[in-house]
Every structure is written in structure tokens, then in C-alpha cells.
Design a protein around this motif. Structure first.
Motif, PDB file in Angstrom:
ATOM      1  N   CYS A 194     130.439  -5.770 -17.175  1.00 39.78           N
ATOM      2  CA  CYS A 194     129.292  -5.131 -16.585  1.00 39.78           C
ATOM      3  C   CYS A 194     128.609  -5.333 -17.910  1.00 39.78           C
ATOM      4  N   LEU A 195     128.954  -5.391 -18.825  1.00 41.10           N
ATOM      5  CA  LEU A 195     128.053  -5.469 -20.228  1.00 41.10           C
ATOM      6  C   LEU A 195     127.488  -7.692 -20.319  1.00 41.10           C
ATOM      7  N   VAL A 196     128.382  -7.721 -19.880  1.00 39.46           N
ATOM      8  CA  VAL A 196     128.107  -9.670 -19.910  1.00 39.46           C
ATOM      9  C   VAL A 196     126.933  -9.543 -19.369  1.00 39.46           C
ATOM     10  N   ARG A 197     127.123  -9.252 -18.013  1.00 37.36           N
ATOM     11  CA  ARG A 197     126.318  -9.277 -17.175  1.00 37.36           C
ATOM     12  C   ARG A 197     124.743  -8.991 -17.758  1.00 37.36           C
ATOM     13  N   TYR A 198     124.917  -7.672 -18.048  1.00 39.17           N
ATOM     14  CA  TYR A 198     124.164  -7.036 -18.352  1.00 39.17           C
ATOM     15  C   TYR A 198     123.034  -7.907 -19.938  1.00 39.17           C
ATOM     16  N   ALA A 199     123.806  -8.093 -20.517  1.00 37.24           N
ATOM     17  CA  ALA A 199     123.187  -9.298 -21.400  1.00 37.24           C
ATOM     18  C   ALA A 199     122.838 -10.646 -20.836  1.00 37.24           C
ATOM     19  N   GLN A 200     123.330 -11.060 -19.636  1.00 38.97           N
ATOM     20  CA  GLN A 200     122.670 -12.191 -19.169  1.00 38.97           C
ATOM     21  C   GLN A 200     121.545 -11.533 -18.670  1.00 38.97           C
ATOM     22  N   TYR A 201     121.271 -10.621 -17.779  1.00 39.05           N
ATOM     23  CA  TYR A 201     120.274  -9.665 -17.507  1.00 39.05           C
ATOM     24  C   TYR A 201     119.340  -9.797 -18.238  1.00 39.05           C
ATOM     25  N   LEU A 202     119.319  -9.511 -19.544  1.00 42.59           N
ATOM     26  CA  LEU A 202     118.406  -9.231 -19.881  1.00 42.59           C
ATOM     27  C   LEU A 202     118.273 -10.117 -21.102  1.00 42.59           C
ATOM     28  N   LEU A 203     118.418 -11.337 -21.775  1.00 43.89           N
ATOM     29  CA  LEU A 203     118.403 -12.867 -22.114  1.00 43.89           C
ATOM     30  C   LEU A 203     117.508 -13.796 -21.043  1.00 43.89           C
ATOM     31  N   SER A 204     118.114 -13.666 -19.495  1.00 46.82           N
ATOM     32  CA  SER A 204     117.280 -14.840 -19.242  1.00 46.82           C
ATOM     33  C   SER A 204     115.791 -14.031 -18.916  1.00 46.82           C
ATOM     34  N   LYS A 205     115.624 -12.663 -18.503  1.00 46.37           N
ATOM     35  CA  LYS A 205     114.008 -12.211 -18.669  1.00 46.37           C
ATOM     36  C   LYS A 205     113.687 -11.787 -19.759  1.00 46.37           C
ATOM     37  N   ALA A 206     114.281 -12.059 -21.088  1.00 46.32           N
ATOM     38  CA  ALA A 206     113.578 -12.022 -22.243  1.00 46.32           C
ATOM     39  C   ALA A 206     112.909 -13.095 -22.792  1.00 46.32           C
ATOM     40  N   LYS A 207     114.342 -14.653 -22.510  1.00 46.06           N
ATOM     41  CA  LYS A 207     114.043 -15.147 -22.800  1.00 46.06           C
ATOM     42  C   LYS A 207     113.488 -16.651 -21.509  1.00 46.06           C
ATOM     43  N   ALA A 208     113.903 -16.515 -20.901  1.00 43.46           N
ATOM     44  CA  ALA A 208     113.605 -17.232 -19.610  1.00 43.46           C
ATOM     45  C   ALA A 208     114.236 -18.180 -19.569  1.00 43.46           C
ATOM     46  N   THR A 209     116.044 -18.317 -20.214  1.00 43.22           N
ATOM     47  CA  THR A 209     116.813 -19.279 -20.128  1.00 43.22           C
ATOM     48  C   THR A 209     117.838 -18.287 -19.796  1.00 43.22           C
TER      49      THR A 209
END
Length: 340
Positions: free
Chosen positions: A255-270
Motif C-alpha cells: 500500500c505504501l509503495v503504491r501510494y508513493a507511486q501515486y504521489l510521484l506520478s501526480k507531482a512529477k508526471a513520471t
């Protein structure tokens, strides 16, 4: 227990747990049994299921070769065909087991029928994608390359076929004359880039069913991340509570990994893969020098993914030399517990 046998109970559990009125089941052809599909339709649910064209009936394959009804999407810049798709309306035959209290209407000699046939109206979305065609072709070429290397040593290939339970079979294998079947290669190449998705929701567009079915890989990837990156399997504990605790921690980590992916994709568009993030969590080190409490902490081996996530979480930046307090503020890690 086979997946086909657990779908009904799984759907009922989901409805009860999340108070759902309608569910869309997304699956591969393994769940495509008549009983399951009839159950889903009878309960007002939808299904979006893939279909393997290479092993489908001839009448189904002919839909692919028929040039009528295809819509083509072309790259406006290069003029290259990106994809083609068409929708075919059909009645899907579903064999449903007869209930014991429902005797056949017409008595005939011999055994009574065990199944009845029902017709389910479905849309078959046939799709050809240039990206998928390139992938299918590359996958086949890699397989053929490995096979050609094996054919260079026919004795080893013969030995591999006679291992395990096959060692007890009488087989006359003349591996010297083995060769690659070019006809099968040409047959398989016809389906490069083609796939089919069947749904009982007749209002779905091809774009919608493709997007819905495309989400299935995220679930499959989550199982892979759990088993490999987070090492959920094999389990090296045997007490029931410890086993449950192990899987609970693995699931929380996922869950933490997926949430980190979500935050990074949203902020960094990567897009950041789970493997990259797990490596970013695992690699950083802290070099502690001096005597407690006057200790200088130097972060080392800090990957860029860690710095990107710290930036998204608005943590204070890391410095070359930090006090224990500064390090705790920047990382939420209290080293004084270990160094006191």
C-alpha cells in the motif's frame, strides 16, 4: 481451489464487504465458464473477459480476417496506422448445470441431460495495435532464438524431455531430425497485435473495455511485487499469528509503495516502478560519527527516487553533515534509539 469455483463466493463477499450493488468482473478466459457468466448476468453484474484468438473456434477467427466494419486510427504526423478495431454483436452460448429439482421437460432414453444452454448477448471487441504487434513479434523472435540454441545440442534437448515423470515413459525420440516448424510460425504471426475482449455491457465502447481490461495488469503486478520485491513468499515462519503478521506487513508495504507511486506520478508526471522505489527505500545509508549526543550524521547512497519522494512529501532537504535532530526531521528516523 480452481478460480472458476470461487468466483460466486468472491462476488458475494465483495458485495457484502463494500455494500456494492453492481460489480464488473475483469478476468482472463480462465473464468469464462458458462455457470459464472450466467450467474453474473442473472445478478445484474457485468463482465469484461479476454479471449485467446489463436485457440478460438474457426468461426471466431474469421471475424478477424473479415475486412468489414473495421475502424482505423492513423497517426496524423507520420500517416502510420496505430490501431484498428471493430465491434461484433453475438450470442454467447453458456452451459449451465441443471438443478436436481429441475427434471428435463422431455424424457428420453439414456442418461438425463446435466446442462441447459442459455444465450447471453455480448459485444466482441476486436482490436489490432501496432505496439502490441511489435511486442508479439519480439517475444516470438526471442523464443525462436532460444529454441535455435537448444537445437544446436539435440542430446540435451532430448534429455530435458525425459526428466521427471517422463523418465518412466517409453519414447522413441530422434532429435537429430528435429527442426523448427515454419508453418506454425507463419500461423502465429497472423495474430500479432490482435486481441479480443468480450463483455455483456453493450454500451461500452472499445476504448472503455480496453481501459477496463488494461487495469488487470496492475493487480497481476501487485502479486509479483508482493512475492519478489517485498518477499512475501516463501514464508520463513510457521506460527499462524506470525504468518498473518508477515502478510499484513507485506500488504501494508505494498500500500505504501503504491501510494508513493501515486504521489510521484501526480507531482512529477513520471512513472516510478515498484522495483525502483523499493531500491530507493533500501539503499540509503547514514554514517554516524562522534560520541553521543554530539554525533554528526552523513547520508550516503541516496538515490534520486528517494530525493524526489522526499520533495513530494515536503520533507526538509538532506545535508552533508546533520545533527541527530536535523536528520530526524528530514527522514522521520530517530537514530538516538540506536546510538544512545
Amino acid at each position: 481451489t480452481m478460480d472458476q469455483s470461487t468466483l460466486k463466493s468472491s462476488v458475494e463477499n465483495l458485495k457484502e464487504l463494500y455494500k456494492l450493488d453492481k460489480i464488473t468482473v475483469v478476468a482472463d478466459k480462465g473464468l469464462n465458464s458458462g455457470n459464472n457468466l450466467t450467474y453474473l448476468c442473472g445478478q445484474g453484474h457485468d463482465f469484461v473477459i479476454s479471449y485467446t484468438l489463436k485457440r478460438s473456434p474457426e468461426a471466431f477467427r474469421e471475424l478477424v480476417w473479415d475486412d468489414k466494419g473495421w475502424e482505423t486510427i492513423v497517426d496524423k504526423t507520420s500517416g502510420e496506422v496505430i490501431s484498428r478495431h471493430k465491434v461484433v454483436r453475438q450470442q454467447l452460448e453458456s452451459k449451465v448445470p441443471l438443478a436436481t429439482e429441475d427434471p428435463p421437460k422431455v424424457k428420453k432414453r439414456g442418461r438425463p441431460p446435466k446442462y441447459r444452454t442459455e444465450q447471453i448477448p455480448v459485444n466482441i471487441h476486436l482490436v489490432w495495435s501496432s505496439k502490441r504487434a511489435a511486442k508479439d513479434r519480439a517475444d516470438r523472435e526471442r523464443m525462436l532464438e532460444r529454441l535455435e540454441k537448444r537445437l544446436e545440442k539435440p542430446s540435451q534437448l532430448k534429455a530435458s524431455l525425459q526428466r521427471g515423470c517422463n523418465q518412466y515413459l517409453q519414447m522413441q525420440l530422434d532429435t537429430e531430425d528435429w527442426q523448427i516448424d515454419e508453418e506454425k510460425i507463419r500461423y502465429a504471426a497472423q495474430f500479432d497485435g490482435c486481441y479480443a475482449i468480450i463483455t455483456n455491457n453493450l454500451s461500452y465502447t472499445t476504448e472503455q473495455v480496453t481501459a477496463i481490461y488494461g487495469g488487470l495488469w496492475k493487480i497481476e503486478e501487485s502479486f509479483r511485487v508482493l512475492k519478489t520485491d517485498l518477499k512475501a513468499r516463501p514464508v520463513y515462519v510457521w506460527n499462524d499469528n506470525r504468518i498473518k503478521g508477515h502478510f499484513a506487513l507485506c500488504f501494508l508495504s505494498l500500500c505504501l509503495v503504491r501510494y508513493a507511486q501515486y504521489l510521484l506520478s501526480k507531482a512529477k508526471a513520471t512513472e516510478y516502478s515498484a522495483a525502483r522505489l523499493c531500491k530507493a527505500f533500501r539503499e540509503p545509508l547514514a554514517l554516524a560519527q562522534g560520541a553521543f549526543p554530539n554525533i554528526v550524521v552523513t547520508p550516503t547512497k541516496v538515490p534520486q527516487e528517494y530525493l524526489d519522494l522526499a520533495d513530494v512529501l515536503e520533507l526538509p532537504p538532506l545535508k552533508t553533515n546533520m545533527t541527530l535532530t536535523q536528520f530526524r526531521v528530514s527522514t522521520k528516523l530517530d537514530l538516538s534509539v540506536n546510538l544512545r
